[in-house]
Design an enzyme around this catalytic site. Structure first.
Site, PDB file in Angstrom:
ATOM      1  N   ASN A 159       9.485   4.477   1.432  1.00  0.00           N
ATOM      2  CA  ASN A 159       8.398   4.529   2.410  1.00  0.00           C
ATOM      3  C   ASN A 159       7.576   3.264   2.257  1.00  0.00           C
ATOM      4  O   ASN A 159       6.697   3.177   1.402  1.00  0.00           O
ATOM      5  CB  ASN A 159       7.538   5.766   2.186  1.00  0.00           C
ATOM      6  CG  ASN A 159       8.308   7.034   2.481  1.00  0.00           C
ATOM      7  OD1 ASN A 159       8.553   7.366   3.633  1.00  0.00           O
ATOM      8  ND2 ASN A 159       8.741   7.720   1.426  1.00  0.00           N
ATOM      9  N   GLU A 160       7.915   2.302   3.085  1.00  0.00           N
ATOM     10  CA  GLU A 160       7.265   0.999   3.011  1.00  0.00           C
ATOM     11  C   GLU A 160       5.877   1.081   3.648  1.00  0.00           C
ATOM     12  O   GLU A 160       5.572   2.065   4.337  1.00  0.00           O
ATOM     13  CB  GLU A 160       8.106  -0.029   3.767  1.00  0.00           C
ATOM     14  CG  GLU A 160       9.512  -0.216   3.218  1.00  0.00           C
ATOM     15  CD  GLU A 160       9.547  -0.954   1.879  1.00  0.00           C
ATOM     16  OE1 GLU A 160       8.480  -1.145   1.255  1.00  0.00           O
ATOM     17  OE2 GLU A 160      10.644  -1.340   1.449  1.00  0.00           O
ATOM     18  N   PRO A 161       5.033   0.056   3.422  1.00  0.00           N
ATOM     19  CA  PRO A 161       3.727   0.050   4.073  1.00  0.00           C
ATOM     20  C   PRO A 161       3.867   0.364   5.565  1.00  0.00           C
ATOM     21  O   PRO A 161       4.788  -0.122   6.218  1.00  0.00           O
ATOM     22  CB  PRO A 161       3.239  -1.383   3.860  1.00  0.00           C
ATOM     23  CG  PRO A 161       3.902  -1.793   2.580  1.00  0.00           C
ATOM     24  CD  PRO A 161       5.231  -1.105   2.560  1.00  0.00           C
ATOM     25  N   SER A 163       4.213   3.503   6.535  1.00  0.00           N
ATOM     26  CA  SER A 163       4.768   4.863   6.625  1.00  0.00           C
ATOM     27  C   SER A 163       3.624   5.861   6.702  1.00  0.00           C
ATOM     28  O   SER A 163       2.670   5.770   5.933  1.00  0.00           O
ATOM     29  CB  SER A 163       5.592   5.195   5.385  1.00  0.00           C
ATOM     30  OG  SER A 163       6.631   4.276   5.233  1.00  0.00           O
TER      31      SER A 163
END
Ligand code: F6R
Length: 629
Positions: A159-161, A163
């Site tokens: 979950n990258e920035p 998300s």
């Protein structure tokens, strides 16, 4: 120490252990107790798992508990957080394979109870597969305990920035920084899959308890953000603050940026050791943008340092003390200045010509951190040995090997270049993700040796002093799976015995424990331990350098070696010789992405900091800390 002041900064419970081994012992024991309690009640325990370097020591400990303590995993159901996409289950970097190699093959968990998102489903079927994954978690009764790592972007799972807090299991695009971090494993950034399937933040938050693990200095900044910052989309790990039963389990290095460690005076009444006062006063000077000698009592009082100035003040005396301490770290004579009074110098004057051993975990670590210092040591006539602990072959992209092999074949007019021709054949046959054969690794090691020689030549170091140790832990290992053994330690012990150095330069003391630097340091530490008691060991100064992009802070530094503009140019050239380590794809839209640019910027930054303290103004500075085991 969960006191009121601490809670004012930390928004999630944090446990800090001296090192990863001690931290995972606690977490593994907790998992074991939970599994056994469920066993006794005839119920399952649902465990969420992560991959990457971080959980490796935890899995080792769980395997040990299984083998030595009879812990059975027969009632455990596991769900992994994520998987690259697309990727085959047998791919060496797939998380399916990782989990088998790191845990599942060594415990008694029934295969049908293991769940890892698949990177093998067709693009059109991903959505359904993600939904099925969520349903499987629900059918198992939800996750009892989820283990998490944290990426430098602040991601959990993938979950990258950006998300959302409520995101569920889905296909995501990997962030550039995440791809860069994975580039080594995949033998080049361009081999890293562009996507991944990951549990969502919402899926993770549904687990009944969450344990986020982090080790090493490289995680310190993001840990601070996640623990002390506002929860926000740009840092998905910060969402964990809202979970009723989440905690961070850290080693000292990853916790080092937390306010309780960085500015302990803001969370209580610390013991004002000389190092802590140095830290506080250095920070005060920088935050007020005032040279040390211009700080006044009021500056201390208004910035949370009343106790310090009351106990040890007035300000002027404190300022002078710290100014002198910092000033005394600066020396253009890293090997000691012959015939000078060395009372306040970092190194001893005698013997004037020292035996110096520089340990570089991989080629390039040495010049990244200390090319300037190396040049000076060489110019001052010290007896230098530079030992590359590992070949660094894993860090050479196939393209580089092809380039070199083609050159050799052409230059030898196709006649004798047997190895190079075989390398080209192997490269043709090898898929981008396949592991290198022994021969190919050997060839890649030659490339790095050549680069290392070229780099040291720039620093004026006599090339006959180079030792390539090719330590077995690296030669027989892969990233994250390096295991230090007797053969490694005895090799280093031999080298130490032979060279009996007055000075050793080493790195990796606070690196991620599974990294090459940390393993290299472990080998050195064990070897030195065996030699304790010998006269030369007692007399040997060990200087720690950092090559991982994070320089020692001013208050920690015990030797600061300035570089002139010309020396800095030489340093840039030296690093530049490590051609295989430059990015394979030119990046035009970002600044300072190349290793040499970053190293130079860092050394300049240090010089600027010293200048701001009101110390002399240098072009650049390299920093070292003395290791006192
Ligand atoms: C892996 C995962 C990632 C990693 C993170 C840290 O399953 O979910 O979030 O935990 O990228 O990776 P390492 O541990 O390699 O530093």
């Amino acid at each position: 120490m969960q006191n009121g002041e601490l809670q004012a900064f930390e928004r999630i419970p944090v446990e800090i252990y001296p090192d990863a081994t001690k931290a995972v012992a606690t977490v593994a024991a907790e998992i074991a107790t939970a599994i056994r309690e469920r066993q006794a009640a005839g119920r399952d325990f649902v465990l969420g798992l992560a991959t990457g370097s971080t959980p490796v020591p935890l899995y080792k400990e769980l395997i040990r508990l299984h083998r030595e303590d009879g812990l059975s995993f027969s009632n455990v159901i596991t769900f992994n957080l994520d998987e690259y996409f697309p990727i085959g289950h047998e791919h060496p970097e797939s998380y399916h394979r990782f989990m088998k190699e790191q845990l599942f093959d060594y415990i008694d968990i029934p295969e049908e109870r293991i769940h890892v998102p698949s990177g093998e489903v067709g693009r059109d079927d991903v959505f359904a597969a993600c939904q099925a994954y969520e349903e499987a978690i629900a059918a198992a009764g939800g996750i009892d305990m989820q283990i998490l790592g944290i990426g430098r972007t602040g991601h959990i799972g993938f979950n990258e920035p950006g998300s959302g807090m409520r995101s569920r299991t889905r296909l995501v695009t990997l962030d550039r920084l995440t791809k860069l971090d994975a580039a080594r494993d995949f033998l080049g950034e361009h081999n890293v899959p562009r996507y991944a399937v990951t549990m969502g933040v919402g899926t993770i938050m549904d687990a009944r308890s969450l344990v986020l693990l982090a080790w090493g200095r490289s995680k310190a900044e993001v840990i601070k953000q996640a623990v002390e910052g506002e929860p926000r989309d740009s840092l998905p790990a910060s969402f964990l603050q809202a979970h009723p039963s989440a905690r961070f389990v850290l080693d000292e290095a990853s916790a080092s940026e937390l306010t309780r460690n960085r500015q302990p005076w803001r969370v209580g009444f610390p013991d004002w050791t000389p190092e802590l006062s140095r830290k506080a006063i250095a920070e005060l000077s920088l935050s007020l943008d005032k040279p040390l000698l211009k700080l006044v009592d009021k500056d201390y009082q208004e910035n949370g340092l009343s106790e310090l100035v009351t106990e040890q003040g007035p300000a002027y005396g404190l300022n002078i003390r710290i100014f002198n301490e910092l000033q005394h770290t600066i020396t253009g004579w890293p090997g000691g200045k012959p015939d000078a009074d060395d009372t306040y110098r970092p190194e001893r004057a005698q013997p004037a010509r020292k035996r110096v051993l520089v340990l570089s975990p991989e080629p390039q670590d040495d010049v990244l951190a200390m090319a300037g210092t190396l040049s000076r040591l060489a110019a001052h006539g010290h007896d230098i040995t530079v030992a590359y602990q590992t070949s660094g072959s894993l860090g050479v992209p196939d393209e580089e090997a092809r380039w070199a092999a083609e050159l050799i074949v052409e230059a030898s007019r196709g006649e004798e270049a047997v190895l190079a021709k075989r390398v080209l054949l192997e490269l043709d046959e090898k898929g981008a993700f396949d592991q290198d054969t022994k021969q190919l690794r050997e060839f890649k090691a030659y490339i790095r040796r050549n680069e290392a020689r070229a780099a040291l030549q720039r620093c004026g170091v006599d090339l006959s002093c180079i030792r390539f140790l090719d330590l077995p832990f690296y030669e027989n290992g892969r990233y994250r799976q390096f295991q230090v053994g007797e053969a490694d330690v005895s090799e280093l012990e031999k080298l130490l015995r032979r060279s009996m150095p007055h000075q050793v330069y080493a790195t990796g003391s606070d690196a991620d424990p599974s990294s090459v630097s940390a393993k290299g340091f472990e080998v050195f530490r064990c070897a030195l331990e065996r030699l304790r008691g010998e006269a030369w060991v007692e007399d040997c100064y060990v200087w720690l350098y950092r090559s991982d992009g994070r320089e020692w802070a001013a208050h920690q530094t015990e030797m600061s070696v300035p570089c002139s503009p010309d020396e800095l140019k030489i340093k840039a050239q030296a690093i530049y010789q490590h051609r295989s380590q430059r990015s394979q794809v030119p990046v035009l839209d970002e600044e300072q992405t190349e290793a040499w640019e970053q190293a130079i910027a860092r050394n300049r930054q240090t010089a600027t900091t010293y200048d701001r303290f009101g110390l002399a103004e240098y072009e650049a500075i390299e920093c070292f800390v003395r290791w006192r085991p």
